[in-house]
Design a protein around this motif. Structure first.
Motif, PDB file in Angstrom:
ATOM      1  N   THR A 180      -4.376  12.373   1.118  1.00 51.51           N
ATOM      2  CA  THR A 180      -5.649  11.910   0.552  1.00 51.51           C
ATOM      3  C   THR A 180      -5.651  10.418   0.250  1.00 51.51           C
ATOM      4  O   THR A 180      -6.702   9.861  -0.076  1.00 51.51           O
ATOM      5  CB  THR A 180      -5.991  12.668  -0.743  1.00 51.51           C
ATOM      6  N   ILE A 181      -4.490   9.782   0.367  1.00 53.46           N
ATOM      7  CA  ILE A 181      -4.388   8.364   0.012  1.00 53.46           C
ATOM      8  C   ILE A 181      -4.649   7.496   1.230  1.00 53.46           C
ATOM      9  O   ILE A 181      -3.903   7.517   2.205  1.00 53.46           O
ATOM     10  CB  ILE A 181      -2.997   8.054  -0.577  1.00 53.46           C
ATOM     11  N   ARG A 182      -5.755   6.746   1.147  1.00 55.31           N
ATOM     12  CA  ARG A 182      -6.139   5.778   2.180  1.00 55.31           C
ATOM     13  C   ARG A 182      -6.374   4.447   1.485  1.00 55.31           C
ATOM     14  O   ARG A 182      -6.598   4.424   0.273  1.00 55.31           O
ATOM     15  CB  ARG A 182      -7.429   6.208   2.877  1.00 55.31           C
ATOM     16  N   PRO A 183      -6.374   3.345   2.209  1.00 55.82           N
ATOM     17  CA  PRO A 183      -6.641   2.054   1.564  1.00 55.82           C
ATOM     18  C   PRO A 183      -7.969   2.014   0.818  1.00 55.82           C
ATOM     19  O   PRO A 183      -8.082   1.361  -0.222  1.00 55.82           O
ATOM     20  CB  PRO A 183      -6.638   1.064   2.733  1.00 55.82           C
ATOM     21  N   ASP A 184      -8.966   2.744   1.301  1.00 56.13           N
ATOM     22  CA  ASP A 184     -10.279   2.714   0.647  1.00 56.13           C
ATOM     23  C   ASP A 184     -10.473   3.845  -0.370  1.00 56.13           C
ATOM     24  O   ASP A 184     -11.544   3.967  -0.966  1.00 56.13           O
ATOM     25  CB  ASP A 184     -11.397   2.740   1.681  1.00 56.13           C
ATOM     26  N   SER A 185      -9.444   4.654  -0.608  1.00 55.19           N
ATOM     27  CA  SER A 185      -9.537   5.723  -1.611  1.00 55.19           C
ATOM     28  C   SER A 185      -9.634   5.121  -3.007  1.00 55.19           C
ATOM     29  O   SER A 185      -8.830   4.262  -3.370  1.00 55.19           O
ATOM     30  CB  SER A 185      -8.300   6.624  -1.572  1.00 55.19           C
ATOM     31  N   THR A 186     -10.604   5.587  -3.784  1.00 56.80           N
ATOM     32  CA  THR A 186     -10.700   5.120  -5.169  1.00 56.80           C
ATOM     33  C   THR A 186      -9.850   6.020  -6.059  1.00 56.80           C
ATOM     34  O   THR A 186      -9.518   7.159  -5.685  1.00 56.80           O
ATOM     35  CB  THR A 186     -12.151   5.140  -5.678  1.00 56.80           C
ATOM     36  N   LEU A 232       3.923   5.869  -5.546  1.00 57.51           N
ATOM     37  CA  LEU A 232       3.789   6.018  -6.996  1.00 57.51           C
ATOM     38  C   LEU A 232       2.721   7.045  -7.353  1.00 57.51           C
ATOM     39  O   LEU A 232       2.919   7.863  -8.250  1.00 57.51           O
ATOM     40  CB  LEU A 232       3.464   4.667  -7.637  1.00 57.51           C
ATOM     41  N   LEU A 233       1.609   7.004  -6.653  1.00 60.84           N
ATOM     42  CA  LEU A 233       0.542   7.982  -6.908  1.00 60.84           C
ATOM     43  C   LEU A 233       1.016   9.396  -6.599  1.00 60.84           C
ATOM     44  O   LEU A 233       0.682  10.346  -7.317  1.00 60.84           O
ATOM     45  CB  LEU A 233      -0.697   7.641  -6.081  1.00 60.84           C
ATOM     46  N   ASP A 265      -7.968  -2.516  -3.552  1.00 58.78           N
ATOM     47  CA  ASP A 265      -8.232  -3.355  -4.722  1.00 58.78           C
ATOM     48  C   ASP A 265      -6.974  -3.544  -5.557  1.00 58.78           C
ATOM     49  O   ASP A 265      -6.681  -4.648  -6.028  1.00 58.78           O
ATOM     50  CB  ASP A 265      -9.318  -2.737  -5.618  1.00 58.78           C
ATOM     51  N   ILE A 266      -6.228  -2.483  -5.734  1.00 59.20           N
ATOM     52  CA  ILE A 266      -5.008  -2.548  -6.531  1.00 59.20           C
ATOM     53  C   ILE A 266      -3.961  -3.415  -5.829  1.00 59.20           C
ATOM     54  O   ILE A 266      -3.295  -4.234  -6.456  1.00 59.20           O
ATOM     55  CB  ILE A 266      -4.475  -1.134  -6.820  1.00 59.20           C
ATOM     56  N   ALA A 267      -3.836  -3.250  -4.522  1.00 60.64           N
ATOM     57  CA  ALA A 267      -2.896  -4.077  -3.754  1.00 60.64           C
ATOM     58  C   ALA A 267      -3.284  -5.550  -3.855  1.00 60.64           C
ATOM     59  O   ALA A 267      -2.414  -6.414  -4.036  1.00 60.64           O
ATOM     60  CB  ALA A 267      -2.863  -3.622  -2.300  1.00 60.64           C
ATOM     61  N   HIS A 319       0.850  -1.205   0.000  1.00 62.70           N
ATOM     62  CA  HIS A 319       0.000   0.000   0.000  1.00 62.70           C
ATOM     63  C   HIS A 319       0.885   1.254   0.000  1.00 62.70           C
ATOM     64  O   HIS A 319       0.595   2.222  -0.701  1.00 62.70           O
ATOM     65  CB  HIS A 319      -0.906   0.036   1.233  1.00 62.70           C
ATOM     66  N   HIS A 320       1.936   1.211   0.796  1.00 65.31           N
ATOM     67  CA  HIS A 320       2.838   2.360   0.888  1.00 65.31           C
ATOM     68  C   HIS A 320       3.485   2.643  -0.471  1.00 65.31           C
ATOM     69  O   HIS A 320       3.557   3.803  -0.902  1.00 65.31           O
ATOM     70  CB  HIS A 320       3.902   2.094   1.953  1.00 65.31           C
ATOM     71  N   ARG A 321       3.949   1.596  -1.165  1.00 65.95           N
ATOM     72  CA  ARG A 321       4.594   1.786  -2.467  1.00 65.95           C
ATOM     73  C   ARG A 321       3.598   2.315  -3.500  1.00 65.95           C
ATOM     74  O   ARG A 321       3.936   3.179  -4.308  1.00 65.95           O
ATOM     75  CB  ARG A 321       5.225   0.474  -2.946  1.00 65.95           C
TER      76      ARG A 321
END
Length: 79
Positions: free
Chosen positions: A22-28, A11-12, A67-69, A5-7
């Motif tokens: 703004t980046i959280r595990p549930d962020s789309t 990248l984002l 989802d990506i992870a 998730h951190h990587r």
């Protein structure tokens, strides 16, 4: 967040200018303001970074960081 998730977050942030806060595990990806062109570029970045094959259909604007992870893990990316 776990290392994968951190990587993804790095990248984002570095490649697409997404604010780290703004980046959280549930962020789309839509919530992170990635448009359709950015999605294609993001898929290419993930392929290069994690040595996996991702089609444009594998990632959508409604996909979350979780989802990506999960997708990357299923494709054999290190956790």
């Amino acid at each position: 967040m776990n290392p994968l998730h951190h990587r993804i977050g790095e990248l984002l942030t570095t490649r697409f200018g997404v604010e780290p806060a703004t980046i959280r595990p549930d962020s789309t990806l839509d919530e992170l303001h990635l448009d359709s062109l950015a999605l294609v570029e993001f898929a290419e970045v993930l392929q290069s970074e994690f040595d996996v094959t991702i089609s444009d259909d594998d990632i959508s604007q409604t996909a979350s960081v979780d989802d990506i992870a999960a997708l990357l893990t299923a494709m054999g990316a290190p956790r």
